[in-house]
Design a protein around this motif. Sequence first.
Motif, PDB file in Angstrom:
ATOM      1  N   ASP A 247       0.829  -1.201   0.000  1.00 35.53           N
ATOM      2  CA  ASP A 247       0.000   0.000   0.000  1.00 35.53           C
ATOM      3  C   ASP A 247       0.871   1.261   0.000  1.00 35.53           C
ATOM      4  OD1 ASP A 247      -2.804   1.221   0.502  1.00 35.53           O
ATOM      5  OD2 ASP A 247      -1.559   2.112   2.066  1.00 35.53           O
ATOM      6  N   GLU A 248       1.965   1.224   0.737  1.00 33.23           N
ATOM      7  CA  GLU A 248       2.878   2.373   0.788  1.00 33.23           C
ATOM      8  C   GLU A 248       3.553   2.575  -0.573  1.00 33.23           C
ATOM      9  OE1 GLU A 248       4.727   5.661   1.928  1.00 33.23           O
ATOM     10  OE2 GLU A 248       3.159   4.607   3.043  1.00 33.23           O
ATOM     11  N   ARG A 251       1.152   4.335  -2.785  1.00 34.14           N
ATOM     12  CA  ARG A 251       1.070   5.765  -2.456  1.00 34.14           C
ATOM     13  C   ARG A 251       2.235   6.536  -3.080  1.00 34.14           C
ATOM     14  NH1 ARG A 251      -2.602   6.744   1.682  1.00 34.14           N
ATOM     15  NH2 ARG A 251      -3.314   4.871   2.778  1.00 34.14           N
ATOM     16  N   SER A 259      -4.346   3.807  -6.547  1.00 31.38           N
ATOM     17  CA  SER A 259      -4.723   4.378  -5.252  1.00 31.38           C
ATOM     18  C   SER A 259      -6.177   4.055  -4.914  1.00 31.38           C
ATOM     19  CB  SER A 259      -4.518   5.894  -5.258  1.00 31.38           C
ATOM     20  OG  SER A 259      -3.153   6.206  -5.433  1.00 31.38           O
ATOM     21  N   SER A 262      -6.236   0.500  -3.817  1.00 28.77           N
ATOM     22  CA  SER A 262      -5.660   0.408  -2.476  1.00 28.77           C
ATOM     23  C   SER A 262      -6.676   0.812  -1.412  1.00 28.77           C
ATOM     24  CB  SER A 262      -4.425   1.311  -2.395  1.00 28.77           C
ATOM     25  OG  SER A 262      -3.858   1.267  -1.115  1.00 28.77           O
TER      26      SER A 262
END
Length: 317
Positions: A247-248, A251, A259, A262
Motif C-alpha cells: 500500500d505504501e 502511495r 490508489s 488500495s
Amino acid sequence: MAQFYGVSPRSLQRQYKDYLSDFKTWDQKGHAKQWLLFPKNLGSYLSIDETAFSNGELYTIVTNKGAKGKKGAIVAMVKGTKAEDVIRILQQIPLKQRRTVKEVTLDMAGNMGLIVRRSFPEATLVIDRFHVQKLVLEALQEIRIKHRWEALDTENDAIENARSKSIKYTPELLPNEDSLKQLLARSRYLLYKPSSKWTENQSKRAAILFERYPDLEKAYKLCQNLSWIFNNTKDKTSALIRLAKWDEKVRQAAFKSFSTISRTMSIHYQNILNYFDNRSTNASAESFNAKIKAFRAQFRGVRNVEFFLYRLTTIFA
C-alpha cells in the motif's frame, strides 16, 4: 441421438420436454424463472457469484464447493442481484441449517457481502484473491491503453503533417521492428504474465516498452508484487504487514487507479486477509459459471428459460 433414431432433433426435444421428462410436474416450475432453492445441497463451504443466461439477464448463484461442480452443486439461483431478494429466498432454509455454513467465498461487491452476513450468520467471508488481482491488472492495462491512445494521436498528427507537405510518412520503427502503437498493442498479454514466463520476443518487447514508459514498469512491478504476496505468504500477520508495505508503494507511485484499488482493499482488508486461513478462492464459482455458459452454447442460446433451468438443475442440483 435424434440422428441415430432417424427423427427430427426439434421433435425429439419437444417429446422429451412434454412426455419423457418430468418437466411438467417439476416441483419448482411455478417459480423457476424467479428463483430455485435446494436446501439439501447446503454445505459448510460455499461460493456466491453472478452469471448471465440470456440477453444479459443476471442470476445470483450460491454453490456448494463440496460437490466439485457436479450433482449437488447448486444451492440456490435467484434472478437479479438485489440483496433483499436473494436473502428472502435463502432464509427459507431453516436457520439451524444455515448456521452450519463455515465459509463463503465472494467478490468485493457490497450486495454479496450483505447476502452472506444476513443469510449465513456463522460463516467467515473470504474475498477472492483473483478478483483483487484482476482489479490491479485492469489498472495496469488502463495505463497502457492511455499511452496507446497518445501514440495513435501522435501518429495521426505526423501523417496529417506529412500530407500537408506532400511527403510520404514513414513511421519510426523500434529495435524489434514494432512501431510505437504496435508496441503498446502487442504488449497487452505480456503484462499479465510474470517475467519468468515471457518468451524471448516478449522479453525484448518488454525491455523496449519499459525503457520508453517507466511508469508502466513501475505499475507492472506493483502487480507482480501483489501476486507474490498472495502466492508466498502463509499467515495473516505476515500478509497484513506485506500488504501494508504494498500500500505504501502504491502511495509513492501516485497512480490514481492503483490508489483507488488500495483504498478499496483497505475497506475490505479483513475479508481479504481471511484468504490466508484456508487459501480459499472463488474458482469453483467461476468454473461453474463456465459450465453454465458451455451448457447454454451447446443449445445455441436459451429459448425457454424454465426448461433450460430444469435441465441445468437436473444435472447440477
